[in-house]
Design an enzyme around this catalytic site. Structure first.
Site, PDB file in Angstrom:
ATOM      1  N   CYS A 115      49.284  43.148  47.080  1.00  0.00           N
ATOM      2  CA  CYS A 115      48.137  43.262  47.994  1.00  0.00           C
ATOM      3  C   CYS A 115      48.225  44.572  48.761  1.00  0.00           C
ATOM      4  O   CYS A 115      49.302  44.946  49.232  1.00  0.00           O
ATOM      5  CB  CYS A 115      48.163  42.072  48.964  1.00  0.00           C
ATOM      6  SG  CYS A 115      46.810  42.080  50.142  1.00  0.00           S
ATOM      7  N   HIS A 157      42.506  35.517  44.997  1.00  0.00           N
ATOM      8  CA  HIS A 157      43.213  36.367  45.959  1.00  0.00           C
ATOM      9  C   HIS A 157      42.235  36.973  46.970  1.00  0.00           C
ATOM     10  O   HIS A 157      42.462  36.923  48.187  1.00  0.00           O
ATOM     11  CB  HIS A 157      43.978  37.468  45.200  1.00  0.00           C
ATOM     12  CG  HIS A 157      44.696  38.447  46.067  1.00  0.00           C
ATOM     13  ND1 HIS A 157      46.065  38.586  46.078  1.00  0.00           N
ATOM     14  CD2 HIS A 157      44.236  39.354  46.968  1.00  0.00           C
ATOM     15  CE1 HIS A 157      46.409  39.517  46.961  1.00  0.00           C
ATOM     16  NE2 HIS A 157      45.314  40.012  47.505  1.00  0.00           N
ATOM     17  N   GLU A 158      41.134  37.528  46.457  1.00  0.00           N
ATOM     18  CA  GLU A 158      40.188  38.208  47.358  1.00  0.00           C
ATOM     19  C   GLU A 158      39.519  37.213  48.305  1.00  0.00           C
ATOM     20  O   GLU A 158      39.359  37.496  49.499  1.00  0.00           O
ATOM     21  CB  GLU A 158      39.118  38.970  46.562  1.00  0.00           C
ATOM     22  CG  GLU A 158      39.628  40.098  45.682  1.00  0.00           C
ATOM     23  CD  GLU A 158      40.594  41.039  46.371  1.00  0.00           C
ATOM     24  OE1 GLU A 158      40.512  41.216  47.599  1.00  0.00           O
ATOM     25  OE2 GLU A 158      41.457  41.588  45.677  1.00  0.00           O
ATOM     26  N   HIS A 161      41.382  36.191  51.352  1.00  0.00           N
ATOM     27  CA  HIS A 161      41.334  37.128  52.479  1.00  0.00           C
ATOM     28  C   HIS A 161      40.229  36.741  53.469  1.00  0.00           C
ATOM     29  O   HIS A 161      40.345  36.995  54.668  1.00  0.00           O
ATOM     30  CB  HIS A 161      41.066  38.553  51.985  1.00  0.00           C
ATOM     31  CG  HIS A 161      42.292  39.279  51.514  1.00  0.00           C
ATOM     32  ND1 HIS A 161      43.351  39.582  52.336  1.00  0.00           N
ATOM     33  CD2 HIS A 161      42.624  39.772  50.304  1.00  0.00           C
ATOM     34  CE1 HIS A 161      44.285  40.229  51.655  1.00  0.00           C
ATOM     35  NE2 HIS A 161      43.865  40.359  50.403  1.00  0.00           N
TER      36      HIS A 161
HETATM   37 NI    NI Z   1      44.968  41.443  49.027  1.00  0.00          NI
END
Ligand code: NI
Length: 194
Positions: A115, A157-158, A161
């Protein structure tokens, strides 16, 4: 257009639940996305979420080349411990406003992840093997896609966030948290930051 500063782990903006965007077609949204694209290109990552550039709004973008998809999908381990090569197709540059994800299976796959907000680190992270995701593009048109393998991993993953979650919070074996340079030197594995 501008290259924005990337927030690093520990900054409060990465722990917040980001706010939805009311009008995906608004000029300030386009400006933000353009700046995020510049920032991602400069950083050399695979994806980026707005909170990573200190903007707590629900927008992410990502792009996966064919080469990268092939490499990553050959690396994933399924629950049965065997390699699970999956779709190895390019994922076009995608901007998702107010995205949502639903798993299409309970099956998880574990693979390396990194990341931009935790520079120079990597860890092995379990993710759903297949998901359906939805979101709006910058014209307000709905995007609905099914994704497997690395494509599914990037989206999970995104979108994490946007809910204040970083990949170490998804790890089940923290002993795999590794400096990327060690991973490269010892295993020849290169992991792109998201
Ligand atoms: Ni990330």
């Amino acid at each position: 257009m501008a290259i924005l500063k990337i927030a690093r782990m520990g900054h409060p903006v990465l722990k917040r639940v980001a706010q939805p965007i009311d009008d995906p077609g608004a000029p300030e949204v386009r400006r933000l996305v353009n700046d995020m694209l510049d920032t991602l290109e400069d950083a050399g990552g695979t994806g980026l979420a707005a909170p990573q550039v200190h903007v707590p709004r629900r927008v992410v973008l990502f792009y996966v080349s064919t080469e990268r998809a092939q490499r990553e999908n050959g690396r994933e381990d399924g629950e049965d411990g065997e390699d699970a090569p999956d779709e190895a197709e390019e994922v076009p540059l995608t901007v998702l406003v107010n995205p949502t994800i639903e798993p299409l299976t309970e099956e998880m796959v574990v693979s390396w992840e990194a990341c931009l907000s935790l520079p120079d680190l990597a860890g092995r992270v379990p993710r759903y093997k297949a998901v359906r995701y939805r979101g709006l593009d910058l014209r307000g048109e709905e995007i609905v896609r099914e994704a497997r393998g690395f494509h599914a991993r990037v989206v999970q993953h995104e979108c994490d966030h946007l809910d204040g979650v970083l990949y170490p919070q998804r790890m089940t074996d923290l002993s795999t948290l590794t400096f990327a340079s060690e991973l490269r030197a010892r295993a020849g594995i290169e992991v792109a930051e998201e």
